[in-house]
Design a protein around this motif. Structure first.
Motif, PDB file in Angstrom:
ATOM      1  N   PHE A 135     127.850  -3.761 -25.927  1.00 62.99           N
ATOM      2  CA  PHE A 135     127.669  -3.338 -24.540  1.00 62.99           C
ATOM      3  C   PHE A 135     126.304  -3.781 -24.041  1.00 62.99           C
ATOM      4  CE2 PHE A 135     126.706   0.152 -27.427  1.00 62.99           C
ATOM      5  CZ  PHE A 135     125.421   0.510 -27.067  1.00 62.99           C
ATOM      6  N   LEU A 136     126.024  -3.503 -22.755  1.00 60.21           N
ATOM      7  CA  LEU A 136     124.745  -3.857 -22.148  1.00 60.21           C
ATOM      8  C   LEU A 136     123.791  -2.669 -22.194  1.00 60.21           C
ATOM      9  CD1 LEU A 136     125.868  -5.797 -18.949  1.00 60.21           C
ATOM     10  CD2 LEU A 136     124.941  -6.748 -21.046  1.00 60.21           C
ATOM     11  N   VAL A 137     122.501  -2.984 -22.384  1.00 59.68           N
ATOM     12  CA  VAL A 137     121.457  -1.960 -22.309  1.00 59.68           C
ATOM     13  C   VAL A 137     120.401  -2.438 -21.328  1.00 59.68           C
ATOM     14  CG1 VAL A 137     121.807  -1.122 -24.657  1.00 59.68           C
ATOM     15  CG2 VAL A 137     120.133  -2.897 -24.247  1.00 59.68           C
ATOM     16  N   SER A 138     119.703  -1.487 -20.724  1.00 61.39           N
ATOM     17  CA  SER A 138     118.634  -1.840 -19.790  1.00 61.39           C
ATOM     18  C   SER A 138     117.288  -1.553 -20.434  1.00 61.39           C
ATOM     19  CB  SER A 138     118.775  -1.047 -18.495  1.00 61.39           C
ATOM     20  OG  SER A 138     118.567   0.324 -18.738  1.00 61.39           O
ATOM     21  N   MET A 139     116.303  -2.326 -20.001  1.00 59.86           N
ATOM     22  CA  MET A 139     114.943  -2.117 -20.486  1.00 59.86           C
ATOM     23  C   MET A 139     114.223  -1.229 -19.476  1.00 59.86           C
ATOM     24  SD  MET A 139     112.057  -4.825 -21.644  1.00 59.86           S
ATOM     25  CE  MET A 139     112.955  -5.280 -23.088  1.00 59.86           C
ATOM     26  N   PRO A 140     113.646  -0.117 -19.926  1.00 63.94           N
ATOM     27  CA  PRO A 140     112.965   0.770 -18.982  1.00 63.94           C
ATOM     28  C   PRO A 140     111.713   0.123 -18.391  1.00 63.94           C
ATOM     29  CG  PRO A 140     112.666   1.535 -21.226  1.00 63.94           C
ATOM     30  CD  PRO A 140     113.605   0.383 -21.285  1.00 63.94           C
ATOM     31  N   THR A 168     117.483  10.402 -33.070  1.00 64.87           N
ATOM     32  CA  THR A 168     118.165  11.671 -32.815  1.00 64.87           C
ATOM     33  C   THR A 168     119.671  11.444 -32.892  1.00 64.87           C
ATOM     34  OG1 THR A 168     118.254  11.278 -30.440  1.00 64.87           O
ATOM     35  CG2 THR A 168     116.293  12.410 -31.293  1.00 64.87           C
ATOM     36  N   GLU A 169     120.436  12.494 -32.709  1.00 65.36           N
ATOM     37  CA  GLU A 169     121.896  12.380 -32.800  1.00 65.36           C
ATOM     38  C   GLU A 169     122.480  11.494 -31.708  1.00 65.36           C
ATOM     39  OE1 GLU A 169     123.647  16.235 -32.918  1.00 65.36           O
ATOM     40  OE2 GLU A 169     122.571  16.811 -34.730  1.00 65.36           O
ATOM     41  N   THR A 170     121.832  11.465 -30.552  1.00 72.24           N
ATOM     42  CA  THR A 170     122.367  10.668 -29.443  1.00 72.24           C
ATOM     43  C   THR A 170     121.943   9.207 -29.510  1.00 72.24           C
ATOM     44  OG1 THR A 170     120.495  11.256 -28.039  1.00 72.24           O
ATOM     45  CG2 THR A 170     122.456  12.659 -27.906  1.00 72.24           C
ATOM     46  N   GLN A 171     120.873   8.911 -30.219  1.00 69.99           N
ATOM     47  CA  GLN A 171     120.365   7.539 -30.278  1.00 69.99           C
ATOM     48  C   GLN A 171     121.132   6.707 -31.296  1.00 69.99           C
ATOM     49  OE1 GLN A 171     116.248   8.289 -31.152  1.00 69.99           O
ATOM     50  NE2 GLN A 171     115.695   8.439 -28.983  1.00 69.99           N
ATOM     51  N   GLN A 172     121.188   5.388 -31.029  1.00 70.03           N
ATOM     52  CA  GLN A 172     121.877   4.462 -31.919  1.00 70.03           C
ATOM     53  C   GLN A 172     120.983   3.272 -32.222  1.00 70.03           C
ATOM     54  OE1 GLN A 172     125.288   3.575 -29.359  1.00 70.03           O
ATOM     55  NE2 GLN A 172     126.600   4.414 -30.955  1.00 70.03           N
ATOM     56  N   ILE A 173     121.199   2.673 -33.382  1.00 69.80           N
ATOM     57  CA  ILE A 173     120.512   1.433 -33.739  1.00 69.80           C
ATOM     58  C   ILE A 173     121.402   0.289 -33.270  1.00 69.80           C
ATOM     59  CG2 ILE A 173     119.695   0.005 -35.640  1.00 69.80           C
ATOM     60  CD1 ILE A 173     119.243   2.660 -37.188  1.00 69.80           C
ATOM     61  N   ALA A 174     120.795  -0.686 -32.587  1.00 71.61           N
ATOM     62  CA  ALA A 174     121.563  -1.809 -32.048  1.00 71.61           C
ATOM     63  C   ALA A 174     120.813  -3.109 -32.289  1.00 71.61           C
ATOM     64  CB  ALA A 174     121.797  -1.615 -30.555  1.00 71.61           C
ATOM     65  N   GLY A 233     119.441 -11.241 -18.345  1.00 72.73           N
ATOM     66  CA  GLY A 233     118.617 -11.305 -17.142  1.00 72.73           C
ATOM     67  C   GLY A 233     118.493  -9.950 -16.483  1.00 72.73           C
ATOM     68  N   ASN A 234     117.555  -9.838 -15.549  1.00 69.89           N
ATOM     69  CA  ASN A 234     117.284  -8.568 -14.853  1.00 69.89           C
ATOM     70  C   ASN A 234     117.051  -7.422 -15.827  1.00 69.89           C
ATOM     71  OD1 ASN A 234     117.345  -9.627 -12.328  1.00 69.89           O
ATOM     72  ND2 ASN A 234     119.456  -9.038 -11.902  1.00 69.89           N
ATOM     73  N   ASN A 235     116.360  -7.707 -16.923  1.00 70.22           N
ATOM     74  CA  ASN A 235     116.028  -6.703 -17.930  1.00 70.22           C
ATOM     75  C   ASN A 235     117.258  -6.048 -18.545  1.00 70.22           C
ATOM     76  OD1 ASN A 235     113.074  -6.828 -17.820  1.00 70.22           O
ATOM     77  ND2 ASN A 235     113.402  -6.177 -15.709  1.00 70.22           N
ATOM     78  N   LEU A 236     118.344  -6.799 -18.616  1.00 68.42           N
ATOM     79  CA  LEU A 236     119.558  -6.340 -19.286  1.00 68.42           C
ATOM     80  C   LEU A 236     119.757  -7.176 -20.545  1.00 68.42           C
ATOM     81  CD1 LEU A 236     122.043  -5.975 -16.301  1.00 68.42           C
ATOM     82  CD2 LEU A 236     120.775  -4.173 -17.466  1.00 68.42           C
ATOM     83  N   HIS A 237     120.189  -6.520 -21.604  1.00 68.28           N
ATOM     84  CA  HIS A 237     120.425  -7.203 -22.873  1.00 68.28           C
ATOM     85  C   HIS A 237     121.775  -6.768 -23.422  1.00 68.28           C
ATOM     86  CE1 HIS A 237     116.279  -8.616 -23.032  1.00 68.28           C
ATOM     87  NE2 HIS A 237     115.950  -7.418 -22.584  1.00 68.28           N
ATOM     88  N   GLU A 238     122.504  -7.731 -23.965  1.00 65.92           N
ATOM     89  CA  GLU A 238     123.763  -7.410 -24.622  1.00 65.92           C
ATOM     90  C   GLU A 238     123.442  -7.087 -26.072  1.00 65.92           C
ATOM     91  OE1 GLU A 238     128.229  -9.228 -25.301  1.00 65.92           O
ATOM     92  OE2 GLU A 238     126.651 -10.521 -24.519  1.00 65.92           O
ATOM     93  N   VAL A 239     123.931  -5.939 -26.539  1.00 66.40           N
ATOM     94  CA  VAL A 239     123.655  -5.500 -27.905  1.00 66.40           C
ATOM     95  C   VAL A 239     124.952  -5.145 -28.606  1.00 66.40           C
ATOM     96  CG1 VAL A 239     121.360  -4.606 -27.340  1.00 66.40           C
ATOM     97  CG2 VAL A 239     123.319  -3.075 -27.261  1.00 66.40           C
ATOM     98  N   GLU A 240     124.867  -5.129 -29.933  1.00 65.67           N
ATOM     99  CA  GLU A 240     125.996  -4.660 -30.723  1.00 65.67           C
ATOM    100  C   GLU A 240     125.532  -3.509 -31.601  1.00 65.67           C
ATOM    101  OE1 GLU A 240     127.590  -7.349 -33.630  1.00 65.67           O
ATOM    102  OE2 GLU A 240     125.617  -8.073 -34.212  1.00 65.67           O
ATOM    103  N   THR A 241     126.384  -2.507 -31.695  1.00 61.84           N
ATOM    104  CA  THR A 241     126.151  -1.402 -32.615  1.00 61.84           C
ATOM    105  C   THR A 241     127.205  -1.513 -33.707  1.00 61.84           C
ATOM    106  OG1 THR A 241     127.576   0.090 -31.368  1.00 61.84           O
ATOM    107  CG2 THR A 241     125.230   0.089 -30.787  1.00 61.84           C
ATOM    108  N   VAL A 242     127.302  -0.510 -34.531  1.00 61.33           N
ATOM    109  CA  VAL A 242     128.302  -0.528 -35.593  1.00 61.33           C
ATOM    110  C   VAL A 242     129.707  -0.555 -34.988  1.00 61.33           C
ATOM    111  CG1 VAL A 242     129.216   0.771 -37.547  1.00 61.33           C
ATOM    112  CG2 VAL A 242     126.761   0.670 -37.164  1.00 61.33           C
TER     113      VAL A 242
END
Length: 159
Positions: A53-58, A27-33, A40-49
């Motif tokens: 930044f950090l993302v959390s795993m639901p 969708t318009e709000t979603q990004q590919i990373a 750790g703690n279900n957090l991952h560092e990602v890069e977009t274009v």
């Protein structure tokens, strides 16, 4: 009656959902990373274009799906995050990547080099690496067979 462990059935349903995916475009709000590292703690560092930044795993993915460095994700921004700016929506498979490339929405930054270029650059790197190696002093140096024949001839002539 014996019931299976809840996490096993959840994993089964998540895998089934992933396999039956309709490859819907973001969708318009979603990004590919792309995952850079796990924090750790279900957090991952990602890069977009644009940024890193950090993302959390639901919760629905925890203990049933794993991501590693180099994997691609579909992330959706969250409002309450200061350091954690997004949440994982989908873990992208090679089939997703093909569909997104066909739809011309795959970022150029994440496009792989053609195989021939990789092989050529790897061969150049390998030859440079071999040139930089010092000879192994723990092994006797093998001489060419032609050198040995000449040495044998000269030694027999001297006798």
């Amino acid at each position: 009656m014996h019931r299976s462990h809840p996490s096993i059935s959840r994993r089964k349903h998540l895998m089934k959902e992933m396999m039956e995916d309709d490859y819907a475009l973001p969708t318009e709000t979603q990004q590919i990373a792309r995952v850079i590292s796990s924090r750790g703690n279900n957090l991952h560092e990602v890069e977009t274009v644009d940024e890193t930044f950090l993302v959390s795993m639901p919760n629905k993915f925890r203990k049933s799906m794993w991501v590693k460095r180099g994997d691609f994700l579909l992330v959706e921004p969250i409002e309450e995050g200061d350091k954690v700016k997004a949440e994982i929506c989908k873990i992208l498979t090679p089939e997703h990547i093909k569909e997104y490339t066909k739809a011309a929405i795959w970022p150029d930054k994440f496009t792989k080099k053609p195989v021939q270029e990789e092989a050529t650059s790897q061969n150049k790197d390998d030859s440079d690496f071999e040139d930089d190696l010092l000879p192994n002093t723990n092994r006797p140096v093998n001489r060419d067979s032609s050198d040995e024949e000449e040495d044998e001839e000269t030694s027999s002539e001297e006798d």
